[in-house]
Design a protein around this motif. Structure first.
Motif, PDB file in Angstrom:
ATOM      1  N   ALA A  71       0.831  -1.204   0.000  1.00 32.15           N
ATOM      2  CA  ALA A  71       0.000   0.000   0.000  1.00 32.15           C
ATOM      3  C   ALA A  71       0.869   1.258   0.000  1.00 32.15           C
ATOM      4  N   TYR A  72       1.933   1.257   0.785  1.00 33.73           N
ATOM      5  CA  TYR A  72       2.847   2.397   0.801  1.00 33.73           C
ATOM      6  C   TYR A  72       3.554   2.556  -0.557  1.00 33.73           C
ATOM      7  N   MET A  73       3.896   1.423  -1.185  1.00 30.73           N
ATOM      8  CA  MET A  73       4.513   1.485  -2.524  1.00 30.73           C
ATOM      9  C   MET A  73       3.564   2.155  -3.518  1.00 30.73           C
ATOM     10  N   LYS A  74       2.312   1.739  -3.488  1.00 33.03           N
ATOM     11  CA  LYS A  74       1.325   2.329  -4.401  1.00 33.03           C
ATOM     12  C   LYS A  74       1.119   3.809  -4.093  1.00 33.03           C
ATOM     13  N   LEU A  75       1.040   4.133  -2.803  1.00 32.18           N
ATOM     14  CA  LEU A  75       0.847   5.521  -2.394  1.00 32.18           C
ATOM     15  C   LEU A  75       1.984   6.409  -2.894  1.00 32.18           C
ATOM     16  N   CYS A  76       3.214   5.963  -2.690  1.00 33.48           N
ATOM     17  CA  CYS A  76       4.376   6.763  -3.112  1.00 33.48           C
ATOM     18  C   CYS A  76       4.490   6.819  -4.634  1.00 33.48           C
ATOM     19  N   ALA A  77       4.139   5.724  -5.325  1.00 28.42           N
ATOM     20  CA  ALA A  77       4.216   5.714  -6.787  1.00 28.42           C
ATOM     21  C   ALA A  77       3.242   6.726  -7.393  1.00 28.42           C
ATOM     22  N   ILE A  78       2.006   6.731  -6.905  1.00 27.90           N
ATOM     23  CA  ILE A  78       1.011   7.658  -7.452  1.00 27.90           C
ATOM     24  C   ILE A  78       1.367   9.100  -7.106  1.00 27.90           C
ATOM     25  N   THR A  79       1.821   9.321  -5.877  1.00 22.87           N
ATOM     26  CA  THR A  79       2.209  10.676  -5.475  1.00 22.87           C
ATOM     27  C   THR A  79       3.390  11.175  -6.279  1.00 22.87           C
ATOM     28  N   SER A  80       4.351  10.302  -6.569  1.00 23.25           N
ATOM     29  CA  SER A  80       5.522  10.711  -7.348  1.00 23.25           C
ATOM     30  C   SER A  80       5.143  11.102  -8.772  1.00 23.25           C
ATOM     31  N   VAL A  81       4.150  10.427  -9.342  1.00 29.85           N
ATOM     32  CA  VAL A  81       3.674  10.802 -10.681  1.00 29.85           C
ATOM     33  C   VAL A  81       3.037  12.193 -10.644  1.00 29.85           C
ATOM     34  N   PHE A  82       2.263  12.472  -9.601  1.00 30.19           N
ATOM     35  CA  PHE A  82       1.673  13.804  -9.445  1.00 30.19           C
ATOM     36  C   PHE A  82       2.762  14.872  -9.345  1.00 30.19           C
ATOM     37  N   LEU A  83       3.790  14.604  -8.538  1.00 34.38           N
ATOM     38  CA  LEU A  83       4.848  15.599  -8.336  1.00 34.38           C
ATOM     39  C   LEU A  83       5.684  15.797  -9.599  1.00 34.38           C
ATOM     40  N   ALA A  84       5.911  14.707 -10.321  1.00 32.74           N
ATOM     41  CA  ALA A  84       6.745  14.792 -11.527  1.00 32.74           C
ATOM     42  C   ALA A  84       5.944  15.179 -12.763  1.00 32.74           C
ATOM     43  N   TYR A  85       4.658  15.398 -12.630  1.00 35.15           N
ATOM     44  CA  TYR A  85       3.800  15.682 -13.774  1.00 35.15           C
ATOM     45  C   TYR A  85       4.277  16.885 -14.597  1.00 35.15           C
ATOM     46  N   PRO A  86       4.653  18.014 -13.965  1.00 31.44           N
ATOM     47  CA  PRO A  86       5.160  19.143 -14.784  1.00 31.44           C
ATOM     48  C   PRO A  86       6.394  18.776 -15.604  1.00 31.44           C
ATOM     49  N   ILE A  87       7.288  17.975 -15.023  1.00 35.13           N
ATOM     50  CA  ILE A  87       8.490  17.564 -15.764  1.00 35.13           C
ATOM     51  C   ILE A  87       8.111  16.638 -16.912  1.00 35.13           C
ATOM     52  N   ILE A  88       7.160  15.755 -16.653  1.00 40.38           N
ATOM     53  CA  ILE A  88       6.706  14.850 -17.720  1.00 40.38           C
ATOM     54  C   ILE A  88       6.077  15.645 -18.860  1.00 40.38           C
ATOM     55  N   ILE A  89       5.261  16.630 -18.521  1.00 41.68           N
ATOM     56  CA  ILE A  89       4.639  17.475 -19.547  1.00 41.68           C
ATOM     57  C   ILE A  89       5.707  18.223 -20.346  1.00 41.68           C
ATOM     58  N   TYR A  90       6.729  18.702 -19.651  1.00 37.79           N
ATOM     59  CA  TYR A  90       7.808  19.422 -20.338  1.00 37.79           C
ATOM     60  C   TYR A  90       8.542  18.501 -21.316  1.00 37.79           C
ATOM     61  N   GLN A  91       8.783  17.247 -20.909  1.00 40.98           N
ATOM     62  CA  GLN A  91       9.465  16.310 -21.799  1.00 40.98           C
ATOM     63  C   GLN A  91       8.599  15.979 -23.016  1.00 40.98           C
ATOM     64  N   ILE A  92       7.281  15.856 -22.803  1.00 44.52           N
ATOM     65  CA  ILE A  92       6.377  15.621 -23.933  1.00 44.52           C
ATOM     66  C   ILE A  92       6.412  16.811 -24.888  1.00 44.52           C
ATOM     67  N   TRP A  93       6.401  18.014 -24.305  1.00 48.65           N
ATOM     68  CA  TRP A  93       6.445  19.220 -25.132  1.00 48.65           C
ATOM     69  C   TRP A  93       7.741  19.292 -25.944  1.00 48.65           C
ATOM     70  N   GLN A  94       8.851  18.966 -25.324  1.00 43.06           N
ATOM     71  CA  GLN A  94      10.135  18.988 -26.021  1.00 43.06           C
ATOM     72  C   GLN A  94      10.154  17.997 -27.178  1.00 43.06           C
ATOM     73  N   PHE A  95       9.438  16.908 -27.048  1.00 46.32           N
ATOM     74  CA  PHE A  95       9.416  15.892 -28.098  1.00 46.32           C
ATOM     75  C   PHE A  95       8.527  16.302 -29.271  1.00 46.32           C
ATOM     76  N   VAL A  96       7.333  16.847 -28.977  1.00 46.65           N
ATOM     77  CA  VAL A  96       6.378  17.124 -30.049  1.00 46.65           C
ATOM     78  C   VAL A  96       6.548  18.514 -30.651  1.00 46.65           C
ATOM     79  N   SER A  97       7.182  19.434 -29.933  1.00 51.29           N
ATOM     80  CA  SER A  97       7.264  20.815 -30.426  1.00 51.29           C
ATOM     81  C   SER A  97       8.058  20.935 -31.721  1.00 51.29           C
TER      82      SER A  97
END
Length: 450
Positions: free
Chosen positions: A86-112
Motif C-alpha cells: 500500500a505504501y509502494m502504491k501511495l508513493c508511486a502515485i504521489t511521485s507521478v503527481f509531483l513529476a507531472y510538470p516535468i513529464i509534460i515538459y518532456q512531452i512538449w520537447q518531443f512534439v514541439s
C-alpha cells in the motif's frame, strides 16, 4: 500578401530542415522517457521518506467520515505485506503527481519540433490550463466528493455493524477517484479543441445533449462507488462542464443563461446535501462539553479529545477529567449527564456501561427498558430520572423520578421514586480486625493458655 507567403515558405523550409528521421525520433523519444522516469524515481524516493505524512494527508476524507459517524479512524491491514504494498502504491502515485510538470515538459520537447509556430502557441496555452483543470478536479474529489461520499456510505450501515477499512483498498479508492475526476475536468478543453480543429461543431454538442446526460451518468457510475449519492455528486459537475464546453466553443447569451441555471441548481443541491450530511449525526449526540472530555472509538487504543459538539455512533467510550462534565442525548429519547472523573461505554441507544463515576439519566416513556451496567449490578428503567454513582465495591442508585428495577446476583429489586439503594456484590467491605476483636481469647484452647 506575397511577403506573408514568403514567410510561410521560409517557416516550412526551416521546419523541414529540423525534421528528424524515424530512428532519430525513436532515440529522442527514448531520451525523453528516460528523463521522465528519472524524475518519477527521484520523487518516489523523496515520497518514501515522507510516506507516513502523505498517508496522513490522504486519510483526511476518511477521518472526516468516520469521526462524523463516531467510529475509529484507523485503517487496517489484513496481512504483513499489505502495508508495504500500500505504501509502494501511495508513493508511486504521489511521485507521478509531483513529476507531472516535468513529464509534460518532456512531452512538449518531443512534439514541439514537429509543430508550426501557431500550433505551438495553442499547445503552450492548452497545457497549463489542462494541468490547472486536472488539479481542480482532484481537489473537488478530495475536499467534497470523497469525504461526503464516504460519510454517506458509512451512514447507511446502521447500528451494530463495525466496518473494517483496509489501507490497501482505501489508497486505491482515493487515488483512482482523484485521477478520474482530474481527467473528467478536461472535458471543456477537449470539446474546445475538437471544435477548433473543425472535427465537431458546437451544434452537434447541443443536439447530443440528451445522449451526453446518459453517458455522463454511466461514466459517473463506473468511476464512483455503487451508490446514488456519489454518482450524482460526480454527474452534476460533469453536466456543468459539458455545458461549459459548449459555451466556450460558441459563446451565446442563451448559453450563459442555461449554464448559469445549471450552476445555480447544482449549487443549491450541493448546499442542501452539505447541510444534511454535516447536521446528520450518529446515534449519540454530545450536547455540551466542559473541561477535559476524551473519547475512545471502537477498536481504537488511544484516547482523543472531543470538541464541544459532535455526534457519535454506538460502541464509543467517554471519559471525563477532574474538571470535566458533559451531557449526551440519544435518538431514542435518553439524556445522560456525565459528572467529573467518570468513564462510560455506550453499547447502543438502550444500554450503557458505567465503569466508574456518576451519571444522571433521564428516560422518556418507552416500551424498551434502558439498561445501565455497573461493576455491582444492572439497573433498568422505562421512564424516569435516576442518579447512579458507581465505585469498585458499591453502586448507589437514587430514583429522582419514576421507578427502576435493580438486578443483583440473580435477584430483582424494585426501587421506588424518592428512594435510594446501595448495590454491592458479595457484601460491603469492612474492617475485619475490628469485627473479631471481641473474640480474642475466647476461642483459645486451654493448652495454648499455658
Amino acid at each position: 500578401m506575397e511577403k506573408t507567403k514568403a514567410e510561410e515558405i521560409n517557416t516550412e523550409n526551416e521546419l523541414e530542415n529540423i525534421r528528424m528521421s524515424i530512428g532519430t525520433h525513436l532515440e529522442e523519444l527514448r531520451r525523453r522517457v528516460v528523463y521522465s522516469l528519472i524524475a518519477i524515481v527521484f520523487c518516489f524516493v523523496v515520497c518514501w521518506f515522507f510516506k507516513v505524512q502523505i498517508l496522513d494527508i490522504a486519510k483526511n476524507p476518511h477521518k472526516f467520515a468516520m469521526i462524523k459517524a463516531g467510529l475509529s479512524t484507523e485503517l487496517q491491514v489484513l496481512s504483513y505485506q499489505e502495508g508495504f504494498y500500500a505504501y509502494m502504491k501511495l508513493c508511486a502515485i504521489t511521485s507521478v503527481f509531483l513529476a507531472y510538470p516535468i513529464i509534460i515538459y518532456q512531452i512538449w520537447q518531443f512534439v514541439s519540433v514537429g509543430l508550426y509556430k501557431k500550433e505551438q502557441r495553442y499547445v503552450l496555452l492548452f497545457l497549463p490550463i489542462s494541468y490547472g483543470a486536472f488539479v481542480v478536479g482532484g481537489l473537488f474529489g478530495y475536499f467534497l466528493l470523497i469525504p461526503f461520499g464516504l460519510q454517506f456510505l458509512i451512514g447507511i450501515l446502521g447500528p451494530g455493524i463495525q466496518p473494517i477499512i483496509t489501507m490497501k483498498e482505501y489508497v486505491s479508492f482515493v487515488f483512482m477517484l482523484t485521477v478520474a475526476l482530474g481527467l473528467v475536468f478536461q472535458l471543456p478543453l477537449v470539446m474546445l479543441l475538437l471544435t477548433k480543429i473543425r472535427f465537431i461543431t458546437p451544434d452537434k454538442f447541443i443536439s447530443w445533449r440528451k445522449y451526453a446526460i446518459l453517458v455522463i451518468f454511466i461514466i459517473a457510475a463506473i468511476v464512483t462507488p455503487p451508490d446514488p449519492f456519489t454518482q450524482t455528486m460526480t454527474a452534476i459537475p460533469m453536466l456543468v462542464l459539458y455545458e461549459l464546453g459548449i459555451l466556450i466553443s460558441r459563446p451565446t447569451k442563451k448559453g450563459f443563461i442555461f449554464l448559469g441555471a445549471i450552476v445555480g441548481g447544482g449549487a443549491i443541491i450541493l448546499v442542501a446535501v452539505f447541510f444534511y450530511l454535516t447536521h446528520k449525526g450518529g446515534e449519540i449526540g454530545l450536547l455540551n462539553a466542559q473541561g477535559n472530555i476524551q473519547v475512545l472509538y471502537p477498536g481504537g487504543t488511544e484516547w482523543k479529545q472531543v470538541p464541544n459538539r459532535i455526534n457519535f455512533r454506538n460502541g464509543i467510550t467517554l471519559k471525563t477529567g477532574s474538571e470535566g462534565k458533559t451531557a449526551i442525548s440519544t435518538k431514542k429519547g435518553v439524556d445522560v449527564g456525565i459528572d467529573a472523573n467518570t468513564e462510560v461505554h455506550f453499547h447502543d441507544a438502550w444500554k450503557i456501561k458505567l465503569k466508574t463515576g456518576q451519571v444522571l439519566i433521564s428516560v422518556k416513556e418507552s416500551e424498551i427498558p434502558f439498561e445501565v451496567e455497573t461493576p455491582n449490578g444492572r439497573i433498568r428503567t422505562t421512564k424516569g430520572t435516576l442518579n447512579i454513582r458507581a465505585g469498585e465495591f458499591q453502586t448507589i442508585v437514587t430514583s429522582i423520578k419514576g421507578e427502576a428495577t435493580l438486578l443483583l446476583e440473580g435477584e430483582e429489586k424494585k426501587l421506588l421514586e424518592g428512594r435510594q439503594h446501595k448495590m454491592t456484590i458479595g457484601g460491603e467491605p469492612v474492617d475485619i480486625g475490628a469485627i473479631i476483636n471481641w473474640s480474642e481469647g475466647v476461642l483459645t484452647k486451654p493448652d495454648e493458655k499455658k
